[in-house]
Design an enzyme around this catalytic site. Structure first.
Site, mmCIF file in Angstrom:
data_model
loop_
_atom_site.group_PDB
_atom_site.id
_atom_site.type_symbol
_atom_site.label_atom_id
_atom_site.label_comp_id
_atom_site.label_asym_id
_atom_site.label_seq_id
_atom_site.Cartn_x
_atom_site.Cartn_y
_atom_site.Cartn_z
ATOM 1 N N ASP A 24 0.853 -1.197 0.000
ATOM 2 C CA ASP A 24 0.000 0.000 0.000
ATOM 3 C C ASP A 24 0.887 1.245 0.000
ATOM 4 O O ASP A 24 1.606 1.485 0.967
ATOM 5 C CB ASP A 24 -0.895 -0.044 1.246
ATOM 6 C CG ASP A 24 -1.664 1.245 1.456
ATOM 7 O OD1 ASP A 24 -1.880 1.985 0.469
ATOM 8 O OD2 ASP A 24 -2.059 1.508 2.614
ATOM 9 N N ASN A 26 -0.201 4.539 -0.401
ATOM 10 C CA ASN A 26 -0.791 5.828 -0.009
ATOM 11 C C ASN A 26 -1.541 5.780 1.312
ATOM 12 O O ASN A 26 -2.361 6.643 1.610
ATOM 13 C CB ASN A 26 -1.716 6.338 -1.127
ATOM 14 C CG ASN A 26 -2.892 5.400 -1.361
ATOM 15 O OD1 ASN A 26 -2.860 4.253 -0.907
ATOM 16 N ND2 ASN A 26 -3.904 5.879 -2.050
ATOM 17 N N ASP A 28 -3.991 3.914 2.649
ATOM 18 C CA ASP A 28 -5.429 3.694 2.845
ATOM 19 C C ASP A 28 -5.707 2.244 3.255
ATOM 20 O O ASP A 28 -6.854 1.825 3.325
ATOM 21 C CB ASP A 28 -6.233 4.073 1.590
ATOM 22 C CG ASP A 28 -5.902 3.194 0.396
ATOM 23 O OD1 ASP A 28 -4.999 2.338 0.514
ATOM 24 O OD2 ASP A 28 -6.549 3.351 -0.660
ATOM 25 N N ASP A 32 -1.779 -1.230 -3.883
ATOM 26 C CA ASP A 32 -2.052 -0.478 -5.103
ATOM 27 C C ASP A 32 -0.876 -0.578 -6.074
ATOM 28 O O ASP A 32 0.152 -1.179 -5.757
ATOM 29 C CB ASP A 32 -2.355 0.986 -4.748
ATOM 30 C CG ASP A 32 -1.346 1.539 -3.762
ATOM 31 O OD1 ASP A 32 -0.148 1.504 -4.081
ATOM 32 O OD2 ASP A 32 -1.756 1.957 -2.643
ATOM 33 N N ASP A 209 -9.321 -15.926 -16.653
ATOM 34 C CA ASP A 209 -10.142 -16.372 -15.537
ATOM 35 C C ASP A 209 -11.244 -17.341 -16.002
ATOM 36 O O ASP A 209 -11.989 -17.022 -16.938
ATOM 37 C CB ASP A 209 -10.789 -15.122 -14.919
ATOM 38 C CG ASP A 209 -11.423 -15.364 -13.578
ATOM 39 O OD1 ASP A 209 -10.695 -15.589 -12.613
ATOM 40 O OD2 ASP A 209 -12.673 -15.308 -13.501
ATOM 41 N N GLU A 272 -7.201 -20.384 -16.894
ATOM 42 C CA GLU A 272 -7.636 -21.035 -15.663
ATOM 43 C C GLU A 272 -8.824 -21.926 -16.006
ATOM 44 O O GLU A 272 -9.832 -21.431 -16.526
ATOM 45 C CB GLU A 272 -8.044 -20.000 -14.606
ATOM 46 C CG GLU A 272 -8.313 -20.653 -13.260
ATOM 47 C CD GLU A 272 -9.332 -19.914 -12.404
ATOM 48 O OE1 GLU A 272 -9.350 -20.121 -11.189
ATOM 49 O OE2 GLU A 272 -10.134 -19.125 -12.947
ATOM 50 N N HIS A 344 -4.311 -16.838 -5.273
ATOM 51 C CA HIS A 344 -5.185 -16.079 -4.377
ATOM 52 C C HIS A 344 -6.450 -16.851 -4.009
ATOM 53 O O HIS A 344 -7.270 -16.347 -3.236
ATOM 54 C CB HIS A 344 -5.563 -14.758 -5.056
ATOM 55 C CG HIS A 344 -6.352 -14.990 -6.310
ATOM 56 N ND1 HIS A 344 -5.795 -15.562 -7.443
ATOM 57 C CD2 HIS A 344 -7.648 -14.765 -6.614
ATOM 58 C CE1 HIS A 344 -6.726 -15.670 -8.372
ATOM 59 N NE2 HIS A 344 -7.861 -15.196 -7.904
ATOM 60 N N ASP A 345 -6.642 -18.041 -4.566
ATOM 61 C CA ASP A 345 -7.823 -18.854 -4.246
ATOM 62 C C ASP A 345 -7.488 -20.077 -3.390
ATOM 63 O O ASP A 345 -8.397 -20.813 -2.985
ATOM 64 C CB ASP A 345 -8.476 -19.372 -5.532
ATOM 65 C CG ASP A 345 -9.027 -18.267 -6.415
ATOM 66 O OD1 ASP A 345 -9.454 -17.234 -5.879
ATOM 67 O OD2 ASP A 345 -9.030 -18.451 -7.653
HETATM 68 C C1 GLC Z 1 -11.455 -17.400 -10.649
HETATM 69 C C2 GLC Z 1 -10.670 -16.460 -9.766
HETATM 70 C C3 GLC Z 1 -11.413 -16.285 -8.492
HETATM 71 C C4 GLC Z 1 -12.751 -15.661 -8.810
HETATM 72 C C5 GLC Z 1 -13.528 -16.488 -9.845
HETATM 73 C C6 GLC Z 1 -14.638 -15.674 -10.437
HETATM 74 O O1 GLC Z 1 -11.537 -18.673 -10.121
HETATM 75 O O2 GLC Z 1 -9.364 -16.940 -9.585
HETATM 76 O O3 GLC Z 1 -10.718 -15.498 -7.564
HETATM 77 O O4 GLC Z 1 -13.521 -15.548 -7.652
HETATM 78 O O5 GLC Z 1 -12.717 -16.885 -10.921
HETATM 79 O O6 GLC Z 1 -14.117 -14.645 -11.223
HETATM 80 CA CA CA Z 2 -3.465 2.105 -1.205
#
Ligand code: GLC
Ligand code: CA
Length: 572
Positions: A24, A26, A28, A32, A209, A272, A344-345
């Protein structure tokens, strides 16, 4: 150095930045683009070739940016287009590439396309989304009147009734993520134009995605089929009707012609694809078919799941070997693998398949070795290179992720589980495990921000952080540096053939790579106890060079593997 025929990404390592949680700039509390720019030294030092940036587009942030309301801009939370351009210049100046997340199975419900589409039944963009009437002979809104019985990925039905026009729209994810109708050529053309716009701006490719969901199994009369309702499930399983649907290959080939053909340097494309099989992946990644370069498959990250992802049981190592081994064999001659543990999942790998307590450093580096020495392109998720652990949140209020919160609420409402069991499931599997702020240093907010972040910092940032690891040659970070360097300097890592060894061994992961006269042997101990390795050709390896090991004290080839030890040998 790779053979002239091998595309550049066969020897590349990709690093995923999840901008909300990266840095981050700035104050908040939310990461970013300038925050990313400020940490490029760390990535350059790590030695990665490509950065994949999770979505930074304007978004109501219902699904943390995977709900996009403008495909050609930057959300003010993350910065501006100027910030983006500056970041891209800097990334390129350092010899790295930048790949964007492409989320085109759905938009946000606040995207102008959907706003128009929902405005009336005869709006020109009505057909850009999946609008359907209630089930025949049922009142719109009545229980079970949805056009199909499919459940959404984030709990509840996959259809929402729009009161104004009396029809339902399809959303495989949240109700704020309506699915685009790829059957409509105008939709496809608009997406192709948007992709060209980003490539013209200088980006180097796309991570697509849930791209295998874009073709739905629509019948001639326009209806969609119901799914099978499994025992204990509240909804039908729609996957057979939207995963790798009838026109998926056609759409990807068309995208290639319209967007990628004739570009000077071929952009990187990774799709993906939840539920994709090896056979399908061969088709998707066969270079002759020009669809995508590689896919993210989900088999190995489902091996510790029971009836659902919330029901977790210990991994059987033989299952992992059987699965990854099958993917290696299946894509050996045609196509290409992506290699990942984290994103991230997914929960953090050291907490999941390793030991995030006493053996954290050793198990994190062993897991990294095993993954990166497979044939394919490895992906490192932010913090993985530090051996960051799961969040271990105790209270539901700590969670931010829509999937986790909806699951908890739905299960409680329907009396499917008690809060304690639900929290245990979230602790093991919630996506928020991977979304806590990157731990840059030991200060109050881990050097991520100067204020309290949008999601709690893991208290273990006092010990686990980049500042400490930069100065420690024995750290997970420096191990990742050596591992990434090995892919760049040893062609057998990128291009060697793969042979699984000891498939039935429940403790040791072992395989061989071979390119010409060069042979590599990779051993990984998945336990906290010593393991003896009995190889058929042990004699041939006696004098082999140890090119990478995760213990400082080197022992003889025959010595048992120590707890969570990994060794990579080379000969020829
Ligand atoms: C993919 C992304 C996930 C998102 C989903 C819907 O699996 O990696 O984070 O929630 O698609 O876009
Ligand atoms: Ca920020």
């Amino acid at each position: 150095m790779t053979s002239p025929a091998a595309p550049w990404w066969t020897s590349a390592v990709v690093y995923q930045v999840y901008p909300r949680s990266f840095a981050d700039s700035n104050g908040d509390g939310i990461g970013d683009l300038r925050g990313v720019a400020g940490k490029l030294d760390h990535l350059e030092l790590l030695g990665v070739d490509v950065i994949w940036l999770s979505p930074v587009y304007p978004s109501p942030q219902d699904d943390a940016g995977y709900d996009i309301s403008d495909y050609r801009g930057i959300d003010p939370v993350f910065g501006t287009l100027e910030d983006f351009d500056a970041l891209l210049v800097d990334v390129h100046a350092r010899g790295m590439k930048l790949v964007m997340d492409l989320v085109v199975n759905h938009t946000s419900d606040e995207h102008p396309w959907f706003v128009e589409s929902r405005s009336s039944r005869d709006n020109p963009k009505r057909d850009w989304y999946w609008w359907r009437p209630a089930r025949p002979h049922m009142e719109p809104g009545a229980p079970g009147a949805e056009p199909t019985n499919w459940g959404s990925a984030f709990s509840g039905p996959a259809w929402d009734l729009d009161q104004a026009t009396g029809e339902y729209y399809l959303h495989l994810f949240s109700r704020k993520q309506p699915d685009l109708n790829w059957e409509n050529p105008e939709v496809r053309a608009a997406i192709h134009a948007m992709m060209r716009w980003w490539l013209d701006r200088g980006v180097d490719g796309f991570r697509m995605d849930v791209i295998n969901f874009i073709s739905k199994d629509v019948r001639a009369d326009g209806s969609l089929p119901d799914g099978v309702v499994r025992a204990g499930a509240r909804y039908g399983d729609g996957h057979p009707h939207f995963s790798c649907g009838p026109r998926i290959h056609e759409y990807l080939q068309e995208m290639n012609r319209e967007v990628f053909a004739g570009r000077r340097e071929r952009p990187l494309t990774v799709g993906e694809m939840p539920g994709v099989t090896v056979d399908q992946a061969v088709l998707f990644t066969d270079p002759a078919r020009a669809e995508v370069d590689m896919v993210f498959q989900f088999e190995h990250v489902g091996l510790d799941h029971g009836a659902s992802k919330w029901d977790v049981h210990p991994l059987r190592l033989t299952d992992l070997k059987a699965s990854l081994g099958r993917w290696q064999a299946g894509l050996a001659d045609v196509g290409w693998n992506s290699l990942y543990w984290d994103n991230h999942d997914q929960p953090r790998i050291v907490s999941r398949f390793g030991d995030d307590g006493e053996h954290r450093v050793r198990s994190a580096t062993m897991l990294a070795t095993v993954l990166h020495l497979h044939r394919g392109t490895p992906y490192v998720y932010q913090g993985e290179e530090l051996g960051m652990t799961n969040a271990h949140f105790e209270r539901i209020d700590d969670y931010r992720d829509i999937e986790s919160l909806n699951h908890y609420a739905e299960a409680l409402t329907h009396g499917l589980a008690d809060p304690g069991a639900l929290l245990a499931g979230l602790r093991a599997s919630s996506r928020d495990n991977a979304r806590t702020p990157v731990q840059w240093d030991g200060t109050e907010y881990a050097g991520f921000s100067t204020v309290e972040p949008w999601i709690a910092v893991n208290p273990n940032h006092l010990e686990i952080n980049a500042a400490v690891q930069h100065d420690d040659p024995g750290s997970v970070f420096h191990f990742y540096r050596r591992l990434i360097a090995l892919r760049h300097t040893e062609p057998a890592v990128a291009l060697g053939t793969f042979t699984m060894l000891l498939a039935d061994d429940a403790a040791v992961y072992a395989f061989r790579r071979r390119l010409g006269e060069t042979r590599l042997l990779v051993l990984g101990n998945f336990t906290a106890t010593e393991q003896t390795v009995a190889l058929d050709d042990a004699d041939a390896w006696a004098g082999a060079e140890l090119v990478l090991g995760n213990y400082p004290e080197v022992v003889g080839f025959d010595a048992p593997l120590r707890p969570w030890e990994s060794r990579v040998f080379r000969r020829g």
